[in-house]
Design a protein around this motif. Structure first.
Motif, PDB file in Angstrom:
ATOM      1  N   LEU A  37       9.073   3.690   3.732  1.00 41.78           N
ATOM      2  CA  LEU A  37       9.906   4.090   2.596  1.00 41.78           C
ATOM      3  C   LEU A  37      10.091   2.951   1.598  1.00 41.78           C
ATOM      4  O   LEU A  37      10.308   3.195   0.416  1.00 41.78           O
ATOM      5  CB  LEU A  37      11.278   4.566   3.077  1.00 41.78           C
ATOM      6  N   LYS A  38      10.011   1.718   2.066  1.00 41.49           N
ATOM      7  CA  LYS A  38      10.266   0.579   1.187  1.00 41.49           C
ATOM      8  C   LYS A  38       9.005   0.053   0.490  1.00 41.49           C
ATOM      9  O   LYS A  38       9.091  -0.831  -0.360  1.00 41.49           O
ATOM     10  CB  LYS A  38      10.915  -0.557   1.996  1.00 41.49           C
ATOM     11  N   LEU A  39       7.840   0.586   0.855  1.00 44.39           N
ATOM     12  CA  LEU A  39       6.612   0.113   0.218  1.00 44.39           C
ATOM     13  C   LEU A  39       6.596   0.433  -1.274  1.00 44.39           C
ATOM     14  O   LEU A  39       7.136   1.458  -1.700  1.00 44.39           O
ATOM     15  CB  LEU A  39       5.397   0.803   0.860  1.00 44.39           C
ATOM     16  N   PRO A  40       5.983  -0.422  -2.096  1.00 47.77           N
ATOM     17  CA  PRO A  40       5.750  -0.043  -3.494  1.00 47.77           C
ATOM     18  C   PRO A  40       4.945   1.252  -3.545  1.00 47.77           C
ATOM     19  O   PRO A  40       4.135   1.524  -2.659  1.00 47.77           O
ATOM     20  CB  PRO A  40       4.946  -1.222  -4.054  1.00 47.77           C
ATOM     21  N   ALA A  41       5.182   2.049  -4.571  1.00 46.95           N
ATOM     22  CA  ALA A  41       4.543   3.360  -4.654  1.00 46.95           C
ATOM     23  C   ALA A  41       3.029   3.272  -4.522  1.00 46.95           C
ATOM     24  O   ALA A  41       2.399   4.065  -3.811  1.00 46.95           O
ATOM     25  CB  ALA A  41       4.914   4.039  -5.966  1.00 46.95           C
ATOM     26  N   ALA A  42       2.407   2.304  -5.175  1.00 46.19           N
ATOM     27  CA  ALA A  42       0.951   2.193  -5.138  1.00 46.19           C
ATOM     28  C   ALA A  42       0.452   1.908  -3.727  1.00 46.19           C
ATOM     29  O   ALA A  42      -0.628   2.360  -3.332  1.00 46.19           O
ATOM     30  CB  ALA A  42       0.483   1.106  -6.088  1.00 46.19           C
ATOM     31  N   ALA A  43       1.240   1.192  -2.946  1.00 41.46           N
ATOM     32  CA  ALA A  43       0.806   0.823  -1.599  1.00 41.46           C
ATOM     33  C   ALA A  43       0.755   2.023  -0.668  1.00 41.46           C
ATOM     34  O   ALA A  43      -0.008   2.030   0.301  1.00 41.46           O
ATOM     35  CB  ALA A  43       1.730  -0.247  -1.021  1.00 41.46           C
ATOM     36  N   THR A  44       1.552   3.051  -0.936  1.00 44.61           N
ATOM     37  CA  THR A  44       1.544   4.225  -0.064  1.00 44.61           C
ATOM     38  C   THR A  44       0.219   4.965  -0.127  1.00 44.61           C
ATOM     39  O   THR A  44      -0.121   5.708   0.789  1.00 44.61           O
ATOM     40  CB  THR A  44       2.681   5.199  -0.432  1.00 44.61           C
ATOM     41  N   ALA A  45      -0.519   4.785  -1.219  1.00 45.96           N
ATOM     42  CA  ALA A  45      -1.803   5.474  -1.374  1.00 45.96           C
ATOM     43  C   ALA A  45      -2.993   4.556  -1.132  1.00 45.96           C
ATOM     44  O   ALA A  45      -4.131   4.949  -1.377  1.00 45.96           O
ATOM     45  CB  ALA A  45      -1.898   6.075  -2.776  1.00 45.96           C
ATOM     46  N   ASP A  46      -2.752   3.352  -0.648  1.00 49.16           N
ATOM     47  CA  ASP A  46      -3.829   2.391  -0.447  1.00 49.16           C
ATOM     48  C   ASP A  46      -4.600   2.726   0.828  1.00 49.16           C
ATOM     49  O   ASP A  46      -4.102   2.538   1.935  1.00 49.16           O
ATOM     50  CB  ASP A  46      -3.253   0.982  -0.361  1.00 49.16           C
ATOM     51  N   THR A  47      -5.794   3.224   0.668  1.00 49.69           N
ATOM     52  CA  THR A  47      -6.632   3.566   1.821  1.00 49.69           C
ATOM     53  C   THR A  47      -7.930   2.760   1.814  1.00 49.69           C
ATOM     54  O   THR A  47      -8.906   3.149   2.452  1.00 49.69           O
ATOM     55  CB  THR A  47      -6.972   5.071   1.808  1.00 49.69           C
ATOM     56  N   ALA A  48      -7.915   1.632   1.106  1.00 50.88           N
ATOM     57  CA  ALA A  48      -9.144   0.851   0.937  1.00 50.88           C
ATOM     58  C   ALA A  48      -9.715   0.378   2.269  1.00 50.88           C
ATOM     59  O   ALA A  48     -10.935   0.233   2.415  1.00 50.88           O
ATOM     60  CB  ALA A  48      -8.869  -0.350   0.031  1.00 50.88           C
ATOM     61  N   ALA A  49      -8.840   0.139   3.239  1.00 45.77           N
ATOM     62  CA  ALA A  49      -9.311  -0.396   4.519  1.00 45.77           C
ATOM     63  C   ALA A  49      -9.785   0.699   5.471  1.00 45.77           C
ATOM     64  O   ALA A  49     -10.282   0.396   6.553  1.00 45.77           O
ATOM     65  CB  ALA A  49      -8.208  -1.208   5.183  1.00 45.77           C
ATOM     66  N   GLU A  50      -9.645   1.961   5.087  1.00 44.75           N
ATOM     67  CA  GLU A  50     -10.007   3.048   5.980  1.00 44.75           C
ATOM     68  C   GLU A  50     -11.497   3.363   5.912  1.00 44.75           C
ATOM     69  O   GLU A  50     -12.097   3.380   4.837  1.00 44.75           O
ATOM     70  CB  GLU A  50      -9.219   4.317   5.615  1.00 44.75           C
ATOM     71  N   ASP A  51     -12.072   3.633   7.049  1.00 44.15           N
ATOM     72  CA  ASP A  51     -13.441   4.113   7.122  1.00 44.15           C
ATOM     73  C   ASP A  51     -13.380   5.634   6.946  1.00 44.15           C
ATOM     74  O   ASP A  51     -12.793   6.331   7.785  1.00 44.15           O
ATOM     75  CB  ASP A  51     -14.037   3.754   8.479  1.00 44.15           C
ATOM     76  N   PRO A  52     -13.989   6.188   5.885  1.00 48.88           N
ATOM     77  CA  PRO A  52     -13.908   7.640   5.652  1.00 48.88           C
ATOM     78  C   PRO A  52     -14.363   8.472   6.845  1.00 48.88           C
ATOM     79  O   PRO A  52     -13.858   9.578   7.061  1.00 48.88           O
ATOM     80  CB  PRO A  52     -14.830   7.856   4.440  1.00 48.88           C
ATOM     81  N   ALA A  53     -15.278   7.941   7.620  1.00 49.09           N
ATOM     82  CA  ALA A  53     -15.778   8.691   8.771  1.00 49.09           C
ATOM     83  C   ALA A  53     -14.735   8.816   9.873  1.00 49.09           C
ATOM     84  O   ALA A  53     -14.879   9.657  10.774  1.00 49.09           O
ATOM     85  CB  ALA A  53     -17.038   8.029   9.318  1.00 49.09           C
ATOM     86  N   LEU A  54     -13.703   7.970   9.807  1.00 49.24           N
ATOM     87  CA  LEU A  54     -12.694   7.962  10.864  1.00 49.24           C
ATOM     88  C   LEU A  54     -11.370   8.594  10.433  1.00 49.24           C
ATOM     89  O   LEU A  54     -10.435   8.664  11.238  1.00 49.24           O
ATOM     90  CB  LEU A  54     -12.445   6.528  11.339  1.00 49.24           C
ATOM     91  N   VAL A  55     -11.282   9.022   9.177  1.00 53.21           N
ATOM     92  CA  VAL A  55     -10.038   9.616   8.684  1.00 53.21           C
ATOM     93  C   VAL A  55      -9.732  10.886   9.469  1.00 53.21           C
ATOM     94  O   VAL A  55     -10.604  11.739   9.679  1.00 53.21           O
ATOM     95  CB  VAL A  55     -10.144   9.932   7.179  1.00 53.21           C
ATOM     96  N   ARG A  56      -8.473  11.005   9.911  1.00 50.80           N
ATOM     97  CA  ARG A  56      -8.047  12.143  10.718  1.00 50.80           C
ATOM     98  C   ARG A  56      -6.987  12.954   9.981  1.00 50.80           C
ATOM     99  O   ARG A  56      -6.216  12.413   9.191  1.00 50.80           O
ATOM    100  CB  ARG A  56      -7.489  11.677  12.067  1.00 50.80           C
ATOM    101  N   ALA A  57      -6.945  14.244  10.269  1.00 54.62           N
ATOM    102  CA  ALA A  57      -5.944  15.118   9.655  1.00 54.62           C
ATOM    103  C   ALA A  57      -5.662  16.292  10.588  1.00 54.62           C
ATOM    104  O   ALA A  57      -6.501  16.662  11.422  1.00 54.62           O
ATOM    105  CB  ALA A  57      -6.414  15.629   8.299  1.00 54.62           C
ATOM    106  N   MET A  58      -4.487  16.865  10.410  1.00 51.80           N
ATOM    107  CA  MET A  58      -4.124  18.084  11.123  1.00 51.80           C
ATOM    108  C   MET A  58      -4.359  19.275  10.186  1.00 51.80           C
ATOM    109  O   MET A  58      -3.715  19.375   9.141  1.00 51.80           O
ATOM    110  CB  MET A  58      -2.646  18.067  11.547  1.00 51.80           C
ATOM    111  N   PRO A  59      -5.258  20.190  10.518  1.00 51.44           N
ATOM    112  CA  PRO A  59      -5.385  21.415   9.728  1.00 51.44           C
ATOM    113  C   PRO A  59      -4.184  22.331   9.971  1.00 51.44           C
ATOM    114  O   PRO A  59      -3.783  22.561  11.116  1.00 51.44           O
ATOM    115  CB  PRO A  59      -6.671  22.060  10.255  1.00 51.44           C
ATOM    116  N   VAL A  60      -3.613  22.827   8.889  1.00 50.79           N
ATOM    117  CA  VAL A  60      -2.485  23.755   8.958  1.00 50.79           C
ATOM    118  C   VAL A  60      -2.952  25.054   8.307  1.00 50.79           C
ATOM    119  O   VAL A  60      -3.194  25.099   7.097  1.00 50.79           O
ATOM    120  CB  VAL A  60      -1.249  23.191   8.234  1.00 50.79           C
ATOM    121  N   ILE A  61      -3.096  26.095   9.109  1.00 54.96           N
ATOM    122  CA  ILE A  61      -3.670  27.349   8.636  1.00 54.96           C
ATOM    123  C   ILE A  61      -2.544  28.337   8.327  1.00 54.96           C
ATOM    124  O   ILE A  61      -1.768  28.708   9.217  1.00 54.96           O
ATOM    125  CB  ILE A  61      -4.633  27.957   9.681  1.00 54.96           C
ATOM    126  N   LEU A  62      -2.468  28.740   7.063  1.00 48.92           N
ATOM    127  CA  LEU A  62      -1.422  29.651   6.603  1.00 48.92           C
ATOM    128  C   LEU A  62      -1.996  31.060   6.542  1.00 48.92           C
ATOM    129  O   LEU A  62      -2.992  31.313   5.843  1.00 48.92           O
ATOM    130  CB  LEU A  62      -0.943  29.236   5.207  1.00 48.92           C
TER     131      LEU A  62
END
Length: 254
Positions: free
Chosen positions: A14-39
């Motif tokens: 919550l205390k991070l600067p706004a820009a830092a919350t979207a910083d994904t530069a260090a992430e490997d796109p092949a390893l990005v994980r997500a939960m699918p939510v089916i409506l």
């Protein structure tokens, strides 16, 4: 406990600067994980917006606190544990008819509230999304506003930010984040969530006034807000619809 990483980093996030919350530069796109939510949004009988969001909020935390996820020997444990150590991304998609039926065959939990059904799936690598999910539409998941009834006694209340607009799909992901954070902080305090689990992780989603939102907002002291008000805030990374650092949901324990 499976959600400990969320509790550990909550206040810092919550205390991070706004820009830092979207910083994904260090992430490997092949390893990005997500939960699918089916409506489930049938063309002939679309669900109510509030009921759908309440189902989404309950389904997301139900996956995380399912014994298959919480037990180190559980079949979902590794996938959920790997996911919560990273950004807790969710991707909402809409399904109807045979596509909904196909989604129900995938590992996850379905919750139905007031005729509205949502299935939260076990999170996994985005690059490996099953075709039953990848073929589903992300866009077009909005629903008209409605007027829900009184909040049931003893359930958490999730307040949507009244100063921004979110589609139902975006809001579904955000309220799912909110129930996960609630569960994480509750458990960190030593709370027993078995009664909430027995009730199907029931919660209420509501639209507060701007003054109610401002009064509940944790501001610069999220730890104190949790102790004194029982409130947690969801701060979005800003990948879709809202600016980075936007607080989208405030969740209050009963």
């Amino acid at each position: 406990m499976i959600l400990d990483p969320l509790a550990a980093r909550y206040a810092d996030w919550l205390k991070l600067p706004a820009a830092a919350t979207a910083d994904t530069a260090a992430e490997d796109p092949a390893l990005v994980r997500a939960m699918p939510v089916i409506l489930r949004i049938e063309r002939s009988e679309p669900p109510g917006r509030t009921a759908l969001l309440e189902a989404a909020a309950s389904a997301a935390v139900a996956v995380c606190l399912d014994p298959r996820a919480t037990s180190p020997e559980g079949e979902w444990h590794a996938d959920v544990a790997d996911w919560v150590r990273m950004h807790i991304r969710k991707v909402s998609r809409r399904a109807r008819g045979a596509h909904w039926t196909a989604a129900e065959t995938l590992p996850g939990v379905t919750v139905t509230v007031g005729g509205a059904s949502v299935r939260a799936l076990v999170p996994g690598r985005v690059a490996e999304t099953p075709k039953e999910v990848s073929r589903l539409q992300i866009a077009g998941s909005d629903l008209p506003a409605d007027e829900p009834g009184p909040v049931e006694p003893g359930v958490p209340v999730l307040w949507l930010n009244p100063t921004i607009e979110m589609t139902a799909g975006k809001a579904a992901a955000q309220v799912g984040h909110a129930t996960m954070l609630l569960a994480a902080l509750w458990q960190a305090d030593g709370a027993d969530l078995s009664d909430w689990a027995t009730a199907g992780f029931r919660c209420a989603v509501r639209n507060p006034s701007r003054s109610e939102w401002a009064a509940a907002h944790p501001g610069d002291d999220p730890a104190s807000a949790w102790r004194s008000k029982g409130v947690v805030a969801v701060r979005d990374a800003g990948f879709t619809e809202v600016d980075p650092g936007t607080v989208t949901v405030l969740a209050r324990r009963p």
